[in-house]
Design a protein around this motif. Sequence first.
Motif, PDB file in Angstrom:
ATOM      1  N   THR A 165       5.784   2.565  -8.951  1.00  0.00           N
ATOM      2  CA  THR A 165       5.169   3.595  -8.110  1.00  0.00           C
ATOM      3  C   THR A 165       3.683   3.294  -7.953  1.00  0.00           C
ATOM      4  O   THR A 165       3.109   2.505  -8.700  1.00  0.00           O
ATOM      5  N   PHE A 166       3.080   3.948  -6.967  1.00  0.00           N
ATOM      6  CA  PHE A 166       1.656   3.721  -6.684  1.00  0.00           C
ATOM      7  C   PHE A 166       0.780   4.718  -7.435  1.00  0.00           C
ATOM      8  O   PHE A 166       1.098   5.915  -7.473  1.00  0.00           O
ATOM      9  N   THR A 187       7.531   0.517  -4.716  1.00  0.00           N
ATOM     10  CA  THR A 187       7.605  -0.827  -4.156  1.00  0.00           C
ATOM     11  C   THR A 187       9.002  -1.405  -4.372  1.00  0.00           C
ATOM     12  O   THR A 187       9.765  -0.930  -5.225  1.00  0.00           O
ATOM     13  N   PRO A 210       7.077   5.717  -1.604  1.00  0.00           N
ATOM     14  CA  PRO A 210       6.720   6.133  -2.966  1.00  0.00           C
ATOM     15  C   PRO A 210       6.808   5.016  -4.005  1.00  0.00           C
ATOM     16  O   PRO A 210       6.154   5.091  -5.047  1.00  0.00           O
ATOM     17  N   SER A 249      -2.811   0.357  -4.889  1.00  0.00           N
ATOM     18  CA  SER A 249      -1.964  -0.618  -4.214  1.00  0.00           C
ATOM     19  C   SER A 249      -1.375  -1.532  -5.271  1.00  0.00           C
ATOM     20  O   SER A 249      -1.685  -1.412  -6.463  1.00  0.00           O
ATOM     21  N   THR A 262       0.850  -1.181   0.000  1.00  0.00           N
ATOM     22  CA  THR A 262       0.000   0.000   0.000  1.00  0.00           C
ATOM     23  C   THR A 262       0.893   1.241   0.000  1.00  0.00           C
ATOM     24  O   THR A 262       2.087   1.153   0.299  1.00  0.00           O
ATOM     25  N   PRO A 263       0.349   2.411  -0.314  1.00  0.00           N
ATOM     26  CA  PRO A 263       1.172   3.624  -0.325  1.00  0.00           C
ATOM     27  C   PRO A 263       1.836   3.941   1.010  1.00  0.00           C
ATOM     28  O   PRO A 263       2.765   4.760   1.048  1.00  0.00           O
TER      29      PRO A 263
END
Length: 538
Positions: A363-364, A337, A335, A369, A330-331
């Motif tokens: 990135t998110f 994963t 910033p 997610s 999740t965020p």
Amino acid sequence: MRTRTVAVATASALTVALGSSLLAAGAEPGTGPGNGPGSGTSAASLFGGSLPLSTEPVTTTVAPGVTVTALELGRKDADDVWTVHVYLPGSPDGPLATANTALGERAIADRVFAAVAAAGFEPRLQAVERPEFADYPGGLLGWTVRVGRYPTEAEARSTLNRLRAAGFTGGTRYTAQDGTDPRAPQRVHVMRIDFDEFSGTVDTDFGPALNGTETLTDLIDATGALAGVNAQWFYNKAPGGLYVVDGKLIGSATQGRGAVRIERGGRRLDVDAYTASVTVHVRGASMPVDGVNRLPGEIWNCGGLGGDQPTEHPQHDLKCTDDSELVRFTPDWGPATPAGPGVEAVLDARGTVLAVHETRGTTFPAGGSTLQATGELADRLRAGVAVGDRLRIVEDVRDSRGRRVPLTRDTTILQVGPTLVDDGEVFVNGYADGLVREGADQTFTYNWAVRSNPRSMIGMDGEGRLMLVVVDGRQAGVSEGLSVEAAAELMHLLGAEEAMNLDGGGSSVMATAEDGILNRPSDASGQRSLGNVVLVRP
């Protein structure tokens, strides 16, 4: 308006201030009233039912309803000396020059004893007992070999150097930190939050991202909090264990391990053992999620889902592994994963698949997610989802009775442990919480649970006041720290109806906005950067 007063409390006045505490200045062990809870772990087993105050306690008011009481217990005596602790090989015929276990079976200890004696030293054998946990019997943990009794560490280190030159390994130890002396010096800070007077809240926080650490004082400054202590363990720069913040599950569970559940802004606190499952539903099929916001394949403290090696049972501070996992990010993580081989599905805020990447690390999207998969599960994720699919993610947290825990905005859960006090009784769930090591090497159990260490604890007393407690340790002759058993007894004697152990060691820290750090962290560099904290907010 913040008020601040300092008062020197007598022992009897402190008993009133702390509730049903049992405190006796200068009391001999065993003279105070005992409490023998049904768990089989006696609250009077070490301190004798009363705490040996060596000076008058000092209480400071941080804010209306928030106080900190500084306690000094015990004192240094002639039995507190430095010694050399000779390490043992892991097997009866193992090499002595590379031995690295602190204790072992009698046959191994006898062999080392004989070899040390033959080298011209005067060793001694010592048996180490494991305390009785609520879920595991007490008994002989193992045997140690030690040499000498010295007034200074420098003298002990001189003998250690001669032992090393003779082909042995080892380290220095201070005997007051063996965890068996009820009158060893201790410095304790007890923060009480009385919600009859205090209108603020107690909850948890972390820095800008889970994937990173911050000092307690920086987080107090950044949030405007009044005070706080350290909270969970952290691994790979992120909190370890089930972590629920404002009803959001943002940290993986160590299945069946103890946790503290905080509701109503700290006005309700309960300790229990928890399990959690996260399941992805798509196209009529479902996939279990192995973890949330942690590196795939690294299951610190073990206690995960199927396939983990070497065990699926909780083992504190042990890293289990699994080369085939599905992990949700999740965020809160940060910033971007973690990067690496595998497959990653990117979801928007509604769970719709926006992209499926053939490698991990992205990135998110806003409010979205991701799901990362490795090993065989990478093939399953690749085949099971496609761009445009709508995924339904179901979270389910259960207590020790199998009852579902509603994850509302009022719910905070910190999985730490072990449990120290439950329903007013000393209750240390040592086996379920992974303090009892699987296998022959019991060095971890000895060093972490039996010996004295700095400790941090959270609890609630019979009057509904929340307690945050820090005990300094690893400071020879000043504050030795506590064993897990002694930490449980301390919280019980301070009046706790519920209490849980937090992260400890060099992480143990208590601070206020006005005075900064109140205790003396054991790391030479001072306070550590932490994965998350417990904060008292106005």
